[in-house]
Design a protein around this motif. Structure first.
Motif, PDB file in Angstrom:
ATOM      1  N   GLY A 136       0.768  -1.237  -0.054  1.00  0.00           N
ATOM      2  CA  GLY A 136      -0.130   0.055  -0.121  1.00  0.00           C
ATOM      3  C   GLY A 136       0.783   1.403  -0.037  1.00  0.00           C
ATOM      4  N   LYS A 137       1.991   1.073   0.013  1.00  0.00           N
ATOM      5  CA  LYS A 137       2.970   2.450   0.035  1.00  0.00           C
ATOM      6  C   LYS A 137       2.877   3.110  -1.374  1.00  0.00           C
ATOM      7  CE  LYS A 137       7.133   1.004   1.278  1.00  0.00           C
ATOM      8  NZ  LYS A 137       8.539   0.589   1.835  1.00  0.00           N
ATOM      9  N   TYR A 138       3.060   4.328  -1.447  1.00  0.00           N
ATOM     10  CA  TYR A 138       2.856   5.197  -2.679  1.00  0.00           C
ATOM     11  C   TYR A 138       4.084   4.829  -3.401  1.00  0.00           C
ATOM     12  CZ  TYR A 138      -1.174   7.191  -0.629  1.00  0.00           C
ATOM     13  OH  TYR A 138      -2.307   7.449   0.003  1.00  0.00           O
ATOM     14  N   LEU A 139       3.766   4.524  -4.776  1.00  0.00           N
ATOM     15  CA  LEU A 139       4.929   4.191  -5.377  1.00  0.00           C
ATOM     16  C   LEU A 139       5.607   5.195  -5.991  1.00  0.00           C
ATOM     17  CD1 LEU A 139       3.094   1.333  -7.584  1.00  0.00           C
ATOM     18  CD2 LEU A 139       4.913   0.903  -6.155  1.00  0.00           C
ATOM     19  N   VAL A 140       7.067   4.996  -6.141  1.00  0.00           N
ATOM     20  CA  VAL A 140       8.017   5.957  -6.899  1.00  0.00           C
ATOM     21  C   VAL A 140       7.726   5.709  -8.337  1.00  0.00           C
ATOM     22  CG1 VAL A 140       9.283   6.629  -4.926  1.00  0.00           C
ATOM     23  CG2 VAL A 140      10.041   4.713  -6.233  1.00  0.00           C
ATOM     24  N   GLU A 141       8.196   6.813  -9.012  1.00  0.00           N
ATOM     25  CA  GLU A 141       8.155   6.543 -10.670  1.00  0.00           C
ATOM     26  C   GLU A 141       8.893   5.342 -11.152  1.00  0.00           C
ATOM     27  OE1 GLU A 141       8.488   9.761 -14.097  1.00  0.00           O
ATOM     28  OE2 GLU A 141       7.969  10.669 -12.153  1.00  0.00           O
ATOM     29  N   GLY A 142       8.244   4.894 -11.917  1.00  0.00           N
ATOM     30  CA  GLY A 142       8.765   3.630 -12.629  1.00  0.00           C
ATOM     31  C   GLY A 142       8.582   2.109 -11.794  1.00  0.00           C
TER      32      GLY A 142
END
Ligand SMILES: [Zn+2]
Ligand SMILES: [Zn+2]
Length: 240
Positions: free
Chosen positions: A52-58
């Motif tokens: 559920g953590k917010y993803l970093v780009e890519g």
């Protein structure tokens, strides 16, 4: 009823988040614009499908962390990102002892659980145990207050004393991930393992940052015979 008396005894004269003056209550502890901001941030960014953590780009569908080390819990979700106004509401609940906040925060956390089918079935709700030092200092455990409210909303019983802390850990805020994990190793234990045998457990915490606490609690519960552990938190971080 308890809430009614709490509001009568401790009337709230300002929004607990932005301090906008007005008359607030357990049912409405923050102002309309803070509520709008909380809602706006929900679901704005893609999240890791597992933790559920917010993803970093890519990244995607899993974050780097879950890709390299599969978490012991099946699913973790948060109401919103660990930034304002989510961040401040956690601090107000924790450090200023605004117990009334737990009512509204717990309700929003329960709503996330209700709409995610992968959380179900849930047999029992267990809060991440707070440290003795923090309970002594504040007089309450914020995770237990949140779990209590979630339990009412979901109509699933909450067990605050089954998962216990057997090792006091220093404040984790300044620690690196490696230090956190070392501190948390063997920090928890289960009191009556029979009670959790084969059960599907919803674990409740206020914030998911590195995920080290959730991982260690889930691992302890599973080692003691739980069938499955899912996690719900108020806020979560971004990336690793
Ligand atoms: Zn406000
Ligand atoms: Zn993840």
């Amino acid at each position: 009823m308890v809430n009614f008396f709490m509001d009568l005894l401790f009337p709230q004269m300002e929004c607990c988040i932005c301090r906008q003056p007005g008359l607030y209550s357990t049912r409405r502890p923050w102002c309309r614009s803070c509520q709008e901001q909380l809602i706006k941030l929900q679901g704005m960014l893609p999240i890791c499908d597992r933790c559920g953590k917010y993803l970093v780009e890519g990244d995607g569908p899993l974050c780097q962390d879950c890709q390299t080390r599969t978490p012991p819990f099946k699913l973790s979700r948060a109401v919103g990102p660990y930034e304002e106004p989510y961040r401040i509401s956690t601090k107000v609940l924790k450090f200023l002892g605004r117990r009334q906040l737990a009512y509204r925060m717990g309700k929003m956390m329960a709503a996330v659980v209700k709409k995610e089918p992968r959380f179900w079935p849930i047999d029992m709700i267990i809060p991440v145990p707070s440290t003795k030092a923090s309970i002594k200092q504040r007089g309450f455990s914020q995770t237990e207050l949140l779990a209590q409210q979630i339990s009412k909303e979901l109509k699933v019983k909450m067990y605050p004393h089954l998962l216990i802390r057997v090792k006091e850990t220093p404040s984790q805020r300044e620690c690196t991930r490696e230090e956190r994990e070392k501190n948390l190793l063997q920090a928890f234990d289960v009191r009556k393992a029979d009670c959790i045998k084969g059960k599907n457990i919803l674990l409740v915490d206020d914030v998911f940052t590195t995920g080290s606490t959730s991982r260690e609690c889930a691992r302890t519960l599973l080692d003691n015979g739980a069938n499955q552990v899912n996690v719900i938190t108020w806020a979560t971080g971004k990336g690793c």
